[in-house]
Design an enzyme around this catalytic site. Structure first.
Site, PDB file in Angstrom:
ATOM      1  N   SER A   1      38.456  42.854  42.676  1.00  0.00           N
ATOM      2  CA  SER A   1      37.851  42.771  41.475  1.00  0.00           C
ATOM      3  C   SER A   1      37.740  43.923  40.637  1.00  0.00           C
ATOM      4  CB  SER A   1      36.524  41.884  41.449  1.00  0.00           C
ATOM      5  OG  SER A   1      35.981  41.542  40.312  1.00  0.00           O
TER       6      SER A   1
ATOM      7  N   HIS B   1      41.472  39.345  39.913  1.00  0.00           N
ATOM      8  CA  HIS B   1      41.073  38.044  39.428  1.00  0.00           C
ATOM      9  C   HIS B   1      40.511  38.358  37.947  1.00  0.00           C
ATOM     10  CE1 HIS B   1      36.910  37.748  41.693  1.00  0.00           C
ATOM     11  NE2 HIS B   1      36.981  38.849  40.555  1.00  0.00           N
TER      12      HIS B   1
END
Length: 214
Positions: A106, A131
């Site tokens: 992330s 993501h």
């Protein structure tokens, strides 16, 4: 119940250094900070972000030209906290090299990619995950719409940052970040998040000053 921070600090090793004034003891992280090494470890949140930003600014003040090394092992966290670190990395004058140990997921992967070009590294068994941002909100319908739009704005901005640092097209980044995308170190190199996968420090650069390329 014991304070977890106090427990953690009691476990941090101390190192003793000989100086012309006698012995001086440091916790291990402070000693490595003297070598311009910063650890970005654990969830990215405001407290951790503030400490990392403060260390970056301190090292810039000490020497505005000498490289700073950042070791990353993070599952990600709060987007705005991560962007505070990202903006500071781009703002300061010293080049910042990044090295992934363990994982960079992330926001951790974005900060890994944000290192100075040709100075972004990963150890061979590290995992990288990218993501799109996620979030939740409850309240009045209008407020929910406003927060949803803000998440979309953040998604667009994060995509643009990945485009800038990886060299991928916007469409490729958008497709890759649509769902959790897990990458090996070598896949992250091919994707443009890191420049090189290293398993040993080269003899001529073997020092405590950070992950220089072999």
């Amino acid at each position: 119940m014991r304070d977890p921070v106090e427990t953690y600090m009691n476990l941090v090793p101390m190192v003793v250094e000989q100086t012309n004034r006698g012995e001086r003891a440091y916790d291990i992280f402070s000693r490595l900070l003297k070598e311009r090494i910063i650890f970005l470890t654990g969830p990215v949140e405001d407290g951790m972000s503030t400490l990392v930003v403060a260390q970056l600014l301190f090292l810039e003040a000490e020497n505005p030209k000498k490289e700073i090394s950042m070791y990353i092992n993070s599952p990600g966290g709060v987007v705005t906290s991560g962007l505070a670190i990202y903006d500071t990395m781009q703002f300061i004058r010293p080049p910042v090299s990044t090295l992934c140990t363990g994982q960079a997921a992330s926001m951790g992967s974005l900060l890994l990619a944000a290192g100075h070009k040709d100075m972004r590294f990963s150890l061979p068994n590290a995992r990288i995950m990218v993501h799109q941002p996620s979030g939740g909100f409850q309240g009045q319908a209008t407020d929910i719409m406003l927060h949803a739009q803000e998440i979309l704005n953040l998604k667009k901005r994060l995509n643009e940052i990945y485009v800038h640092h990886t060299g991928q097209t916007y469409k490729a980044i958008e497709d890759a970040l649509e769902r959790d995308k897990f990458l090996t170190a070598e896949m992250a190199r091919e994707f443009g998040i890191v420049d090189k996968v290293i398993d040993k420090r080269a003899e001529e650069t073997a020092s405590a000053s950070g992950p220089k390329a072999p």
